[in-house]
Write an enzyme that holds these catalytic residues in place. Structure first.
Site, short mmCIF file in Angstrom:
data_model
loop_
_atom_site.label_atom_id
_atom_site.label_comp_id
_atom_site.label_asym_id
_atom_site.label_seq_id
_atom_site.Cartn_x
_atom_site.Cartn_y
_atom_site.Cartn_z
N ASP A 9 0.86 -1.18 0.00
CA ASP A 9 0.00 0.00 0.00
C ASP A 9 0.90 1.24 0.00
OD1 ASP A 9 -1.94 -1.87 0.31
OD2 ASP A 9 -2.82 -1.02 2.12
N SER A 34 7.48 3.69 5.29
CA SER A 34 8.77 3.91 4.66
C SER A 34 8.60 3.97 3.16
CB SER A 34 9.76 2.83 5.08
OG SER A 34 11.08 3.23 4.75
N HIS A 49 5.17 -7.27 -0.45
CA HIS A 49 5.07 -8.56 -1.12
C HIS A 49 5.87 -8.55 -2.42
CE1 HIS A 49 1.41 -9.77 1.35
NE2 HIS A 49 1.53 -8.47 1.60
#
Length: 409
Positions: free
Chosen positions: A191, A378, A267
């Protein structure tokens, strides 16, 4: 008769005196025991007609408690964040670009002198402290309101379930919350917000529009071709040309900023093989878009973990960039990785190869497979090789979620 009454009165006075002395001793004993913890402050008494009005000691009225300080500072910071986000949203709605104003060398040096690594380690320890059950909901609710967290997507929505801040940051999502796009070759690994994307030109990569960093400084010296299954590039070529392994291909990049309220895991963005890890210890400056517009080569200053390998079109890399309070970068299949160490040599890096005599292929990753996690928000940077007809399906500044399409052929 009078003598008997007198003797009875004397006895009553003695009993009263004994009781008074006993109560005084008990009171004195209690004061001695508690005197080290509490200092008795005189209360004030006022007379109004026939009533006595007692007021509390001034020290108890104006006494500050840690919980009150936490609520006041947290609320003030939350309000400041909301105001800054509102200003940026208004500028984006009007189509006004935020002007680039780069920091000078002394400003960067001054910022880097702040002990952000120490603060990040302290924050990491604070995150591990178990919160009392009654305190969890107000603390997490303040965080949810400040950063716009959608708890309806969490696998566990009950805030009392998360024992500490670390568990709350690393919360898992419901299986159906992030469907993985199967139609496109590259998906978003996390995200976040798209800061920039496009082709790499002249060995420079844009962290935001108008602010660049060196490709070679960011990735470090080229890894041996044996590890990456690459053909040997002709000597004398630029660093960018050495990474492109197939004729007619180009090098592309995409920068995704994870805000503190975003899902913190990342991911695999495609089917690929990870053959090498390079860890750069460094600073832990903030990587929010405002700082990215201010400090040139910000991502080269900060601590980062570079995973390199190959996919069906050639070179592929994913880099997890650390930030303030995000000293902890975890890669699930790499147990030897330790980030934000107290001591490190400036400009150094550590290499680790996943290619061995027993494993010639490295670590195979499937699209959408769990890869790692941050301790807080981050940045993820993708740099990869692809044919010239590769196209991004993005807009700069747009919000994106893990599993959504980044681009395809």
């Amino acid at each position: 008769m009078a003598a008997a009454v007198a003797r009875g009165g004397v006895a009553a006075l003695r009993r009263s005196s004994l009781l008074t002395s006993r109560n005084f001793l008990i009171h004195e004993n209690l004061c001695v025991r508690t005197g080290a913890l509490w200092k008795q402050l005189p209360s004030r008494t006022f007379f109004s007609d026939r009533k006595k009005l007692h007021t509390a000691p001034l020290g108890q009225v104006f006494r500050l408690r840690p919980f009150h300080v936490l609520i006041a500072t947290g609320g003030g910071y939350a309000g400041y964040r909301k105001y800054e986000d509102y200003k940026l949203e208004q500028l984006e709605k009007r189509g006004i670009e935020v002007p680039v104003k780069l920091a000078s060398e002394w400003e960067v040096a001054l910022y880097k002198s702040v002990p952000t690594r120490l603060l990040s380690r302290a924050w990491g320890r604070l995150n591990q402290v178990e919160l009392p059950t009654w305190l969890r909901k107000p603390v997490y609710s303040l965080y949810i309101w400040t950063f716009g967290v959608n708890m309806k997507e969490a696998a566990v929505e009950d805030l009392h379930h998360y024992r500490n801040l670390s568990e709350f940051f690393r919360r898992k999502l419901k299986p159906q919350a992030r469907p993985v796009c199967c139609l496109h070759s590259v998906i978003s690994p996390s995200d976040g917000k798209i800061l920039n994307f496009g082709q790499v030109k002249n060995c420079e990569v844009e962290q935001v529009k108008g602010v660049t960093y060196s490709l070679e400084s960011f990735l470090g010296p080229r890894i041996s071709t044996e590890e990456l299954h690459f053909s040997q590039a002709p000597p004398g070529n630029s660093f960018q040309q050495q990474l492109v392994t197939k004729e007619g291909n180009e090098l592309y990049h995409c920068v995704i900023y994870l805000a503190p309220g975003d899902y913190h895991c990342f991911h695999s963005p495609t089917d690929w093989r990870v053959s090498h890890r390079r860890h750069f210890p460094g600073s832990l400056m903030s990587v929010n878009p405002g700082v990215a517009r201010w400090i040139k080569e910000l991502f080269c200053h900060n601590e980062r973990v570079v995973l390199t390998g190959d996919w069906k079109h050639g070179f592929f890399s994913l880099t997890a960039v650390g930030a303030t309070n995000v000293g902890s970068i975890r890669i699930y299949f790499d147990q030897d990785l330790h980030t934000n160490s107290p001591c490190y040599s400036k400009g150094s890096y550590n290499d680790f190869s996943f290619i061995s005599n027993n494993n010639k292929e490295g670590i195979p990753m499937r699209k959408g497979e769990h890869l790692g996690e941050f301790n807080l928000g981050s940045t993820i940077v993708l740099i990869f090789e692809a044919p010239k007809d590769f196209k991004f399906h993005l807009k700069a500044g747009q919000k994106i979620r893990f599993g959504e399409a980044l681009g395809s052929l």
